[in-house]
Design an enzyme around this catalytic site. Sequence first.
Site, short mmCIF file in Angstrom:
data_model
loop_
_atom_site.label_atom_id
_atom_site.label_comp_id
_atom_site.label_asym_id
_atom_site.label_seq_id
_atom_site.Cartn_x
_atom_site.Cartn_y
_atom_site.Cartn_z
N LYS A 149 0.83 -1.22 0.00
CA LYS A 149 0.00 0.00 0.00
C LYS A 149 0.86 1.27 0.00
CE LYS A 149 -2.28 -1.76 3.54
NZ LYS A 149 -1.95 -3.20 3.45
N ILE A 150 1.85 1.32 0.91
CA ILE A 150 2.66 2.55 1.02
C ILE A 150 3.66 2.65 -0.13
CG2 ILE A 150 4.35 3.76 2.47
CD1 ILE A 150 2.88 2.45 4.92
N PRO B 233 7.46 -4.79 5.58
CA PRO B 233 7.31 -5.01 7.02
C PRO B 233 8.60 -5.59 7.60
CG PRO B 233 5.96 -6.57 5.77
CD PRO B 233 6.66 -5.71 4.77
N THR C 17 11.12 4.72 6.06
CA THR C 17 9.96 5.12 6.86
C THR C 17 9.23 3.87 7.33
OG1 THR C 17 8.67 5.25 4.83
CG2 THR C 17 9.55 7.33 5.69
N SER C 18 9.91 2.73 7.30
CA SER C 18 9.20 1.47 7.57
C SER C 18 9.45 0.97 8.99
CB SER C 18 9.58 0.44 6.51
OG SER C 18 8.48 -0.38 6.25
N ARG C 19 10.57 0.31 9.22
CA ARG C 19 10.94 -0.12 10.56
C ARG C 19 12.46 -0.03 10.67
NH1 ARG C 19 6.54 0.74 11.69
NH2 ARG C 19 4.96 -0.54 12.67
N ASP D 77 12.86 7.84 9.31
CA ASP D 77 11.76 8.12 10.25
C ASP D 77 11.74 7.07 11.36
OD1 ASP D 77 9.40 9.61 11.06
OD2 ASP D 77 8.25 7.83 10.48
N GLU E 181 14.87 2.64 18.52
CA GLU E 181 14.10 3.87 18.79
C GLU E 181 13.23 3.77 20.05
OE1 GLU E 181 11.72 3.85 15.12
OE2 GLU E 181 9.94 3.59 16.35
N HIS F 197 9.65 8.85 14.05
CA HIS F 197 8.51 7.96 13.74
C HIS F 197 7.20 8.76 13.63
CE1 HIS F 197 7.52 3.44 13.85
NE2 HIS F 197 6.55 4.07 13.22
P1 NAI Z 1 1.79 -3.82 2.89
O1 NAI Z 1 1.55 -5.11 3.59
O2 NAI Z 1 0.67 -3.20 2.10
O3 NAI Z 1 3.05 -3.95 1.91
C1 NAI Z 1 4.23 -4.59 2.27
C2 NAI Z 1 4.86 -5.13 0.99
O4 NAI Z 1 6.12 -5.71 1.33
C3 NAI Z 1 4.02 -6.24 0.32
O5 NAI Z 1 3.80 -5.94 -1.04
C4 NAI Z 1 4.88 -7.49 0.49
O6 NAI Z 1 4.75 -8.40 -0.59
C5 NAI Z 1 6.27 -6.88 0.53
N1 NAI Z 1 7.26 -7.77 1.13
C6 NAI Z 1 7.10 -8.65 2.16
N2 NAI Z 1 8.24 -9.30 2.39
C7 NAI Z 1 9.15 -8.83 1.50
C8 NAI Z 1 10.53 -9.11 1.25
N3 NAI Z 1 11.17 -10.05 1.97
N4 NAI Z 1 11.14 -8.43 0.27
C9 NAI Z 1 10.50 -7.49 -0.46
N5 NAI Z 1 9.19 -7.18 -0.28
C10 NAI Z 1 8.54 -7.85 0.70
O7 NAI Z 1 2.30 -2.81 4.03
P2 NAI Z 1 2.24 -1.21 4.01
O8 NAI Z 1 0.91 -0.76 4.54
O9 NAI Z 1 2.70 -0.71 2.69
O10 NAI Z 1 3.32 -0.86 5.14
C11 NAI Z 1 4.68 -1.19 4.98
C12 NAI Z 1 5.38 -0.96 6.30
O11 NAI Z 1 5.42 0.43 6.61
C13 NAI Z 1 4.67 -1.56 7.53
O12 NAI Z 1 4.96 -2.93 7.67
C14 NAI Z 1 5.24 -0.75 8.66
O13 NAI Z 1 6.40 -1.39 9.13
C15 NAI Z 1 5.62 0.58 7.99
N6 NAI Z 1 4.80 1.70 8.50
C16 NAI Z 1 5.46 2.77 9.04
C17 NAI Z 1 4.75 3.86 9.53
C18 NAI Z 1 5.43 5.08 10.09
O14 NAI Z 1 4.77 5.92 10.72
N7 NAI Z 1 6.72 5.27 9.89
C19 NAI Z 1 3.28 3.85 9.52
C20 NAI Z 1 2.69 2.69 8.86
C21 NAI Z 1 3.44 1.64 8.40
#
Ligand code: NAI
Length: 328
Positions: A154-155, A203, A229-231, A255, A260, A292
């Site tokens: 999604k992101i 993730p 901006t992920s983890r 971020d 953290e 974050h």
């Molecule tokens: P999502 O589940 O929609 O997308 C994650 C993508 O990563 C999927 O397309 C998946 O196939 C892919 N993926 C999984 N394992 C992988 C690998 N080994 N190699 C490459 N790609 C892989 O998740 P979304 O909503 O896009 O969020 C992503 C991350 O952003 C979250 O898991 C969270 O950690 C982080 N996040 C950070 C925030 C912040 O405030 N900084 C807020 C919200 C989310």
Amino acid sequence: MIVAVFDTHRFDRASLEETNAGIGHELRFFEARLESKTAQLAAGCDAVCVFVNDVLDYATLSILQTLGVRLIALRCAGFNQVDLKAAQEFGLTVARVPEYSPYAVAEHAVALLLALNRKLPRAYNRVRESNFSLEGLVGFDLHGKTVGIVGTGKIGGVFARIMAGFGCRLLAYDPLPRADLPVAYVTAPQLLAESDIISLHVPLLAATHHFLNRETLAQTKRGCFIVNTSRGALIEAQALVDALKSGQLGGAALDVYEEEAGVFFHDLSGQLLQDDVLARLISFPNVLITSHQAFLTKEALINIAETTLGTISAFAAGIVPENVLVRL
Ligand code: NAI
């Protein structure tokens, strides 16, 4: 339901209280993060509501079960902080907010990238001191650069569309490729070798832990910019410091940070920072760190509050909540 809300801040308390006004759960707010030492605060509660830096390990979950807690409502998307196997063992239902605003996070990633590249923090501080010199403020055009996107969910998908608007060439690495994005899917080594900018949107899993480490950072194009901006633990922090020192990396916009928890979200301005790696990262002129905050938009906070309280209400009504990670 009586809900213990951990790691509460003014911004999420306000949106949760406002949304709860018409629902009527009893929300007990605590500033403390949930961990085994603080779990007793949930005594008398049916549910706990937690955020990204709470620690829901085996010990914490065991205490929650003893206290009679039945539901863990994460008010975030990532769930790496929860031992899901233990939750299952202890009969705890776990649900999250899988999507609240991918735009909030993707737009923050772009904001960080632009601010870092065009040296906006330096320029802002200079002008405030009547220093109108342009020395040291040279950036580069994003147009025509190759951007590697790791994770096009999604992101990452929103980020890809925004960067396409800048006229970038987009490479992506994801085991589940999408056909609706303007990206070329490549292998991880190819993405590392060809990208001028790498942005992480996966993730935190065992497979993605330290995705950027000493070895993979050495495979990046020299001078590459990293955006995370992920983890935090997607990047090995000490290896990042070394790659910045040697010039292998041209900059990092972060971020999130591996260690953290206990630092981000808190005002530590009157204290000495104890984390030497973070202190070193902050000292680089080509590193930009936010605490974050990528999720922190009005729209996201409302969505988080509505989904979280919807989860709690569904559970209270005996309905399996949507967005469950562990269902009993
Ligand atoms: P999502 O589940 O929609 O997308 C994650 C993508 O990563 C999927 O397309 C998946 O196939 C892919 N993926 C999984 N394992 C992988 C690998 N080994 N190699 C490459 N790609 C892989 O998740 P979304 O909503 O896009 O969020 C992503 C991350 O952003 C979250 O898991 C969270 O950690 C982080 N996040 C950070 C925030 C912040 O405030 N900084 C807020 C919200 C989310």
